[in-house]
Design an enzyme around this catalytic site. Sequence first.
Site, PDB file in Angstrom:
ATOM      1  N   ASP A  96      14.077  61.879  38.519  1.00 16.43           N
ATOM      2  CA  ASP A  96      14.083  60.468  38.133  1.00 16.43           C
ATOM      3  C   ASP A  96      14.073  59.624  39.404  1.00 16.43           C
ATOM      4  O   ASP A  96      15.080  59.558  40.112  1.00 16.43           O
ATOM      5  CB  ASP A  96      15.337  60.125  37.321  1.00 16.43           C
ATOM      6  CG  ASP A  96      15.392  60.822  35.972  1.00 16.43           C
ATOM      7  OD1 ASP A  96      14.669  61.808  35.771  1.00 16.43           O
ATOM      8  OD2 ASP A  96      16.193  60.390  35.118  1.00 16.43           O
ATOM      9  N   LYS A 159      11.746  54.673  32.790  1.00 11.39           N
ATOM     10  CA  LYS A 159      13.182  54.667  32.520  1.00 11.39           C
ATOM     11  C   LYS A 159      13.738  53.293  32.842  1.00 11.39           C
ATOM     12  O   LYS A 159      13.374  52.686  33.851  1.00 11.39           O
ATOM     13  CB  LYS A 159      13.846  55.754  33.366  1.00 11.39           C
ATOM     14  CG  LYS A 159      15.367  55.807  33.308  1.00 11.39           C
ATOM     15  CD  LYS A 159      15.856  56.968  34.162  1.00 11.39           C
ATOM     16  CE  LYS A 159      17.354  56.940  34.380  1.00 11.39           C
ATOM     17  NZ  LYS A 159      17.809  58.062  35.245  1.00 11.39           N
ATOM     18  N   LYS A 193      12.819  56.479  28.695  1.00 10.79           N
ATOM     19  CA  LYS A 193      14.228  56.844  28.796  1.00 10.79           C
ATOM     20  C   LYS A 193      15.075  55.587  28.911  1.00 10.79           C
ATOM     21  O   LYS A 193      14.858  54.751  29.794  1.00 10.79           O
ATOM     22  CB  LYS A 193      14.463  57.750  30.000  1.00 10.79           C
ATOM     23  CG  LYS A 193      15.939  58.153  30.177  1.00 10.79           C
ATOM     24  CD  LYS A 193      16.115  59.143  31.313  1.00 10.79           C
ATOM     25  CE  LYS A 193      17.584  59.420  31.599  1.00 10.79           C
ATOM     26  NZ  LYS A 193      17.769  60.391  32.701  1.00 10.79           N
TER      27      LYS A 193
END
Length: 240
Positions: A96, A159, A193
């Site tokens: 990430d 995300k 996300k």
Amino acid sequence: MTGTPNDAKALAAFVDHTLLKPEVTAADVATLVEEGAALGVFSVCVSPPFVSLAVEVAAGRLAVATVCGFPSGKHLSDVKAFEAARSVADDADEVDMVIDVGTARSGRFDAVQTDIAAVRAAVPADRILKVIIESAALTDEQIVGACKAAEAAGADFVKTSTGFHPAGGASVHAVSLMARTVGAAGGGRLGVKASGGIRDLDTALAMIEAGATRLGLSSTAGVLAGFEAGAVAPASTDTY
């Protein structure tokens, strides 16, 4: 992953069980992995120095994710790429990365794309790359631009948040916008996300209904307990 979960097991499959505080120890990480396995989560997310340990303790029971350029995103692209490559070498399944939020706020989405592409080149296609855009710090137009840059650079997910930014974490509005821009809701291919400030069942389900296909949670047990009749998730001071 489609549909709104109707029990704890189904919801757990959306979760990256996360521990990214700077004071975390190896013992904390081992505990996190065992908790995650017991809860049936999709993965655990740990800081880069703990990837090898998490992989060892997980022993294939769940995926291991880590972070890159975290939490500020104010790292040179080649430094982010090196960090990502090292985590992949340590057997991380997912990375990430944090974009340079200031670059997105300046509207320089070509530079955002270049930054993401550098990390994508270091993360092979069989590993998942998620791009943290810090949505609470961006306007709607900037969220759309950052998401499109992530898609163009070959990311697998966008995300919402690190959970460490003072502007806040995930919001239903941001998740919905991201899903409509590059997710299945808009005919796109990227996962979405939601992370940052999700500490109860209602919020978690609202994020999924808005289009989230993964959740970053640090209060996982409390959120899942919300499915029990009359259960109240314990108070949490976690930032993630």
